[in-house]
Motif scaffolding. Structure first.
Motif, PDB file in Angstrom:
ATOM      1  N   LYS A 238      -5.435   4.133  20.364  1.00 22.63           N
ATOM      2  CA  LYS A 238      -5.889   2.814  19.931  1.00 22.63           C
ATOM      3  C   LYS A 238      -6.010   2.852  18.412  1.00 22.63           C
ATOM      4  O   LYS A 238      -6.372   3.881  17.848  1.00 22.63           O
ATOM      5  N   GLN A 239      -5.715   1.726  17.770  1.00 23.79           N
ATOM      6  CA  GLN A 239      -5.707   1.727  16.305  1.00 23.79           C
ATOM      7  C   GLN A 239      -6.213   0.403  15.738  1.00 23.79           C
ATOM      8  O   GLN A 239      -5.846  -0.669  16.224  1.00 23.79           O
ATOM      9  N   HIS A 240      -7.033   0.501  14.682  1.00 26.12           N
ATOM     10  CA  HIS A 240      -7.450  -0.640  13.872  1.00 26.12           C
ATOM     11  C   HIS A 240      -6.797  -0.478  12.506  1.00 26.12           C
ATOM     12  O   HIS A 240      -6.973   0.548  11.844  1.00 26.12           O
ATOM     13  N   SER A 241      -6.040  -1.484  12.070  1.00 26.04           N
ATOM     14  CA  SER A 241      -5.298  -1.390  10.815  1.00 26.04           C
ATOM     15  C   SER A 241      -5.708  -2.532   9.885  1.00 26.04           C
ATOM     16  O   SER A 241      -5.726  -3.703  10.284  1.00 26.04           O
ATOM     17  N   PHE A 242      -6.031  -2.179   8.630  1.00 28.68           N
ATOM     18  CA  PHE A 242      -6.473  -3.149   7.632  1.00 28.68           C
ATOM     19  C   PHE A 242      -5.537  -3.099   6.422  1.00 28.68           C
ATOM     20  O   PHE A 242      -5.054  -2.041   6.033  1.00 28.68           O
ATOM     21  N   ASN A 243      -5.304  -4.270   5.824  1.00 25.66           N
ATOM     22  CA  ASN A 243      -4.436  -4.352   4.651  1.00 25.66           C
ATOM     23  C   ASN A 243      -4.951  -5.418   3.692  1.00 25.66           C
ATOM     24  O   ASN A 243      -5.369  -6.498   4.113  1.00 25.66           O
ATOM     25  N   LEU A 244      -4.932  -5.123   2.407  1.00 28.11           N
ATOM     26  CA  LEU A 244      -5.349  -6.053   1.372  1.00 28.11           C
ATOM     27  C   LEU A 244      -4.328  -5.973   0.238  1.00 28.11           C
ATOM     28  O   LEU A 244      -4.106  -4.897  -0.325  1.00 28.11           O
ATOM     29  N   VAL A 245      -3.698  -7.112  -0.078  1.00 29.34           N
ATOM     30  CA  VAL A 245      -2.682  -7.158  -1.128  1.00 29.34           C
ATOM     31  C   VAL A 245      -3.092  -8.180  -2.179  1.00 29.34           C
ATOM     32  O   VAL A 245      -3.345  -9.354  -1.857  1.00 29.34           O
ATOM     33  N   HIS A 246      -3.171  -7.727  -3.434  1.00 33.72           N
ATOM     34  CA  HIS A 246      -3.545  -8.612  -4.541  1.00 33.72           C
ATOM     35  C   HIS A 246      -2.479  -8.532  -5.625  1.00 33.72           C
ATOM     36  O   HIS A 246      -2.054  -7.443  -6.009  1.00 33.72           O
ATOM     37  N   VAL A 247      -2.028  -9.701  -6.099  1.00 31.63           N
ATOM     38  CA  VAL A 247      -1.063  -9.773  -7.190  1.00 31.63           C
ATOM     39  C   VAL A 247      -1.733 -10.481  -8.362  1.00 31.63           C
ATOM     40  O   VAL A 247      -2.092 -11.662  -8.269  1.00 31.63           O
ATOM     41  N   LEU A 248      -1.907  -9.759  -9.462  1.00 30.12           N
ATOM     42  CA  LEU A 248      -2.582 -10.281 -10.641  1.00 30.12           C
ATOM     43  C   LEU A 248      -1.553 -10.640 -11.712  1.00 30.12           C
ATOM     44  O   LEU A 248      -0.911  -9.751 -12.273  1.00 30.12           O
ATOM     45  N   PRO A 249      -1.368 -11.931 -12.024  1.00 31.78           N
ATOM     46  CA  PRO A 249      -0.452 -12.311 -13.106  1.00 31.78           C
ATOM     47  C   PRO A 249      -1.033 -11.858 -14.445  1.00 31.78           C
ATOM     48  O   PRO A 249      -2.218 -12.037 -14.719  1.00 31.78           O
ATOM     49  N   LEU A 250      -0.168 -11.296 -15.288  1.00 30.13           N
ATOM     50  CA  LEU A 250      -0.633 -10.774 -16.577  1.00 30.13           C
ATOM     51  C   LEU A 250       0.037 -11.460 -17.760  1.00 30.13           C
ATOM     52  O   LEU A 250      -0.106 -11.008 -18.892  1.00 30.13           O
ATOM     53  N   GLY A 251       0.773 -12.495 -17.495  1.00 30.47           N
ATOM     54  CA  GLY A 251       1.470 -13.161 -18.580  1.00 30.47           C
ATOM     55  C   GLY A 251       2.925 -13.355 -18.235  1.00 30.47           C
ATOM     56  O   GLY A 251       3.338 -13.226 -17.081  1.00 30.47           O
ATOM     57  N   ASP A 252       3.724 -13.651 -19.254  1.00 28.63           N
ATOM     58  CA  ASP A 252       5.132 -13.935 -19.053  1.00 28.63           C
ATOM     59  C   ASP A 252       5.857 -12.740 -18.453  1.00 28.63           C
ATOM     60  O   ASP A 252       5.929 -11.670 -19.050  1.00 28.63           O
ATOM     61  N   LYS A 253       6.370 -12.902 -17.221  1.00 29.50           N
ATOM     62  CA  LYS A 253       7.156 -11.889 -16.509  1.00 29.50           C
ATOM     63  C   LYS A 253       6.399 -10.578 -16.319  1.00 29.50           C
ATOM     64  O   LYS A 253       6.996  -9.512 -16.240  1.00 29.50           O
ATOM     65  N   GLN A 254       5.073 -10.643 -16.200  1.00 26.60           N
ATOM     66  CA  GLN A 254       4.272  -9.448 -15.986  1.00 26.60           C
ATOM     67  C   GLN A 254       3.296  -9.666 -14.825  1.00 26.60           C
ATOM     68  O   GLN A 254       2.766 -10.768 -14.656  1.00 26.60           O
ATOM     69  N   SER A 255       3.065  -8.624 -14.038  1.00 26.08           N
ATOM     70  CA  SER A 255       2.097  -8.710 -12.942  1.00 26.08           C
ATOM     71  C   SER A 255       1.633  -7.314 -12.556  1.00 26.08           C
ATOM     72  O   SER A 255       2.302  -6.317 -12.851  1.00 26.08           O
ATOM     73  N   LEU A 256       0.501  -7.259 -11.904  1.00 26.60           N
ATOM     74  CA  LEU A 256      -0.041  -6.011 -11.366  1.00 26.60           C
ATOM     75  C   LEU A 256      -0.339  -6.232  -9.889  1.00 26.60           C
ATOM     76  O   LEU A 256      -1.186  -7.044  -9.527  1.00 26.60           O
ATOM     77  N   LYS A 257       0.386  -5.506  -9.025  1.00 28.38           N
ATOM     78  CA  LYS A 257       0.216  -5.646  -7.580  1.00 28.38           C
ATOM     79  C   LYS A 257      -0.541  -4.447  -7.023  1.00 28.38           C
ATOM     80  O   LYS A 257      -0.196  -3.303  -7.304  1.00 28.38           O
ATOM     81  N   THR A 258      -1.574  -4.723  -6.234  1.00 30.09           N
ATOM     82  CA  THR A 258      -2.357  -3.671  -5.587  1.00 30.09           C
ATOM     83  C   THR A 258      -2.254  -3.836  -4.076  1.00 30.09           C
ATOM     84  O   THR A 258      -2.553  -4.904  -3.539  1.00 30.09           O
ATOM     85  N   ASP A 259      -1.817  -2.786  -3.380  1.00 26.86           N
ATOM     86  CA  ASP A 259      -1.621  -2.792  -1.934  1.00 26.86           C
ATOM     87  C   ASP A 259      -2.502  -1.701  -1.331  1.00 26.86           C
ATOM     88  O   ASP A 259      -2.241  -0.511  -1.501  1.00 26.86           O
ATOM     89  N   LEU A 260      -3.588  -2.095  -0.632  1.00 24.60           N
ATOM     90  CA  LEU A 260      -4.529  -1.161  -0.027  1.00 24.60           C
ATOM     91  C   LEU A 260      -4.369  -1.171   1.486  1.00 24.60           C
ATOM     92  O   LEU A 260      -4.305  -2.242   2.103  1.00 24.60           O
ATOM     93  N   ARG A 261      -4.325   0.018   2.094  1.00 26.95           N
ATOM     94  CA  ARG A 261      -4.148   0.130   3.545  1.00 26.95           C
ATOM     95  C   ARG A 261      -5.118   1.163   4.119  1.00 26.95           C
ATOM     96  O   ARG A 261      -5.324   2.218   3.523  1.00 26.95           O
ATOM     97  N   TYR A 262      -5.675   0.818   5.281  1.00 23.93           N
ATOM     98  CA  TYR A 262      -6.546   1.774   5.991  1.00 23.93           C
ATOM     99  C   TYR A 262      -6.327   1.588   7.487  1.00 23.93           C
ATOM    100  O   TYR A 262      -6.250   0.457   7.986  1.00 23.93           O
ATOM    101  N   ALA A 263      -6.222   2.692   8.211  1.00 22.18           N
ATOM    102  CA  ALA A 263      -6.054   2.636   9.663  1.00 22.18           C
ATOM    103  C   ALA A 263      -6.923   3.699  10.317  1.00 22.18           C
ATOM    104  O   ALA A 263      -6.994   4.838   9.831  1.00 22.18           O
ATOM    105  N   ARG A 264      -7.569   3.330  11.405  1.00 22.90           N
ATOM    106  CA  ARG A 264      -8.374   4.256  12.198  1.00 22.90           C
ATOM    107  C   ARG A 264      -7.760   4.355  13.577  1.00 22.90           C
ATOM    108  O   ARG A 264      -7.648   3.365  14.309  1.00 22.90           O
TER     109      ARG A 264
END
Length: 431
Positions: A238-264
């Protein structure tokens, strides 16, 4: 798009069961039908460095992937049918070179000249909720059909996807059989994780009768999406899976993407004994055509990551071309760089390279019959992809990709690998 007589014939022949539907209700069913034929030529070579048995695996094949997706009949509940036709044709192989996964057969086992499958799925739609029953290609964080060889893997079962609430996707499914990437028959579901409790020498659990999942994703803001899935491989885990994805715009043609994953993952049966916590994070900074990524993955618990075996892609940030870096207690890092040449005026050309290293897990330095379990397991992998899609002329939309990988470890002879894949694909729209 113009519906040619040939394309209409393909759709009507494949979806002939709908002829009983009144003609007025068939209008949207036919007019909204989409059909395509993908031609996929696949060459793969694996050099097993210092292998005690097979020295290399090398095969070449041509694949044909026909996809037909009907529209829906008119009315409150719309009905339709999807079809998936798969054909693989051997171009080159041999008993001593088999086992790449693009053709049936393993080492010292001659691959057949061809293999094929026809899969059908009935579907029904109410508003933005769709139910499909039959042959499915499922892709979510609980289970994902692999499409990394000549033909894609499929499942038999049912899936309900609802998008009636804005920003929310609900996903529920039940699967009971699988068709592997290099197979033409449906088989029982199996366990694909890194052993059950007992270390690298643990015996994998047997077949399972079913895999069920329920979950979804929700767009919390324009930049933040959350996902959760519960899944169960019957009698195994049995598994519980969590995901959180955030994309932070930083200006012209720039971004910072954070992809967090956890599974039990825990066991679901007295014989499986699964116990794993999987934490993963991938941070990617993009500017113009450049992307720079750093990934970290950590396994804890008595066993490695748990997922369905056969031909699925586990939801891990460090699952790559050869390895998944998901042994019990393994910690791994990834550095990745991508470049899209469209940013300098060469559309269609892309490049990717990455390096991963993992350690901290147990290894077997003995044999299967006389295991010697010790600590100090280490492994690394280096990958490179170069792809180009022709933008104009007679070859427009033809895609060529070269994938290269090198993998080394200190725990198993014959699993140190140098690998090359050359894939040429072209999709012909039929409707």
């Amino acid at each position: 798009m113009l519906k040619t007589p040939i394309a209409r014939g393909v759709a009507l022949a494949t979806l002939g069961a709908t002829l009983a539907i009144p003609s007025m209700a068939q209008a949207a069913f036919i007019e909204d039908t989409k059909a395509s034929l993908e031609l996929r030529n696949f060459y793969m070579n694996r050099d097993f460095r210092e292998g005690a048995g097979q020295s290399k695996a090398e095969e070449w094949a041509q694949g044909f992937i026909l996809r037909v997706e009907s529209g829906y009949t008119e009315g409150t509940v719309g009905f339709g049918v999807d079809a998936l036709g798969l054909l693989g044709v051997k171009l080159d192989s041999g008993e001593g070179r088999a086992g790449t996964g693009i053709l049936p057969g393993a080492y010292n086992d001659r691959a057949p000249d061809d293999y094929s499958e026809l899969g059908l799925a009935a579907k029904a739609k109410v508003s933005e909720t769709v139910l499909k029953v039959g042959t499915l290609q499922v892709k979510n964080q609980a289970i994902s059909s692999s499409d990394s060889r000549l033909l894609p893997a499929t499942f038999q079962g049912g899936q309900l996807v609802s998008k009636d609430i804005e920003g929310l996707t609900l996903d529920v499914g039940y699967l009971n059989r699988t068709n592997l990437r290099n197979s033409s028959n449906n088989e029982a579901l199996t366990f694909g994780g890194k052993g059950t409790a007992g270390g690298v020498n643990a015996t994998a659990p047997g077949d399972s009768d079913s895999f069920s999942f329920a979950g979804g994703t929700y767009k919390l803001t324009n930049d933040l999406t959350a996902g959760y899935y519960y899944s169960n491989l019957e009698d195994i885990y049995k598994q519980h899976s969590f995901n959180l994805v955030h994309v932070l715009p930083l200006g012209d043609k720039q971004s910072l993407k954070t992809d967090l994953r956890y599974a039990r993952s825990t066991d679901d049966g007295s014989g499986s004994n699964v116990d794993n916590k999987a934490l993963g994070a991938m941070v990617t900074y993009s500017i113009s055509g450049h992307s720079f990524g750093l990934g970290y993955q950590k396994m804890s618990g008595d066993t490695g990551f748990a997922y369905v075996g056969g031909a699925t892609d586990p939801f891990l940030v460090n699952y790559v071309q050869i390895n998944d870096f998901a042994n019990a207690d393994e910690k791994s890092w990834q550095a990745r760089y991508d470049f899209n040449f469209a940013s300098i005026g060469i559309p269609g050309l892309t490049f990717m390279t990455r390096y991963l290293t993992g350690d901290g897990f147990d290894r077997n330095i003995g044999t299967a019959n006389a295991p010697v379990i010790t600590s100090g397991g280490k492994q690394w992998e280096r990958d490179m992809d170069i792809g180009y899609t022709f933008q104009e002329g007679a070859l427009k939309n033809l895609n060529v990709k070269w994938r290269n990988a090198t993998s080394r470890n200190n725990y198993s002879r014959g699993t140190n690998i140098d690998e090359n894949r050359l894939i040429v694909s072209y999709t012909i729209p039929l409707m």
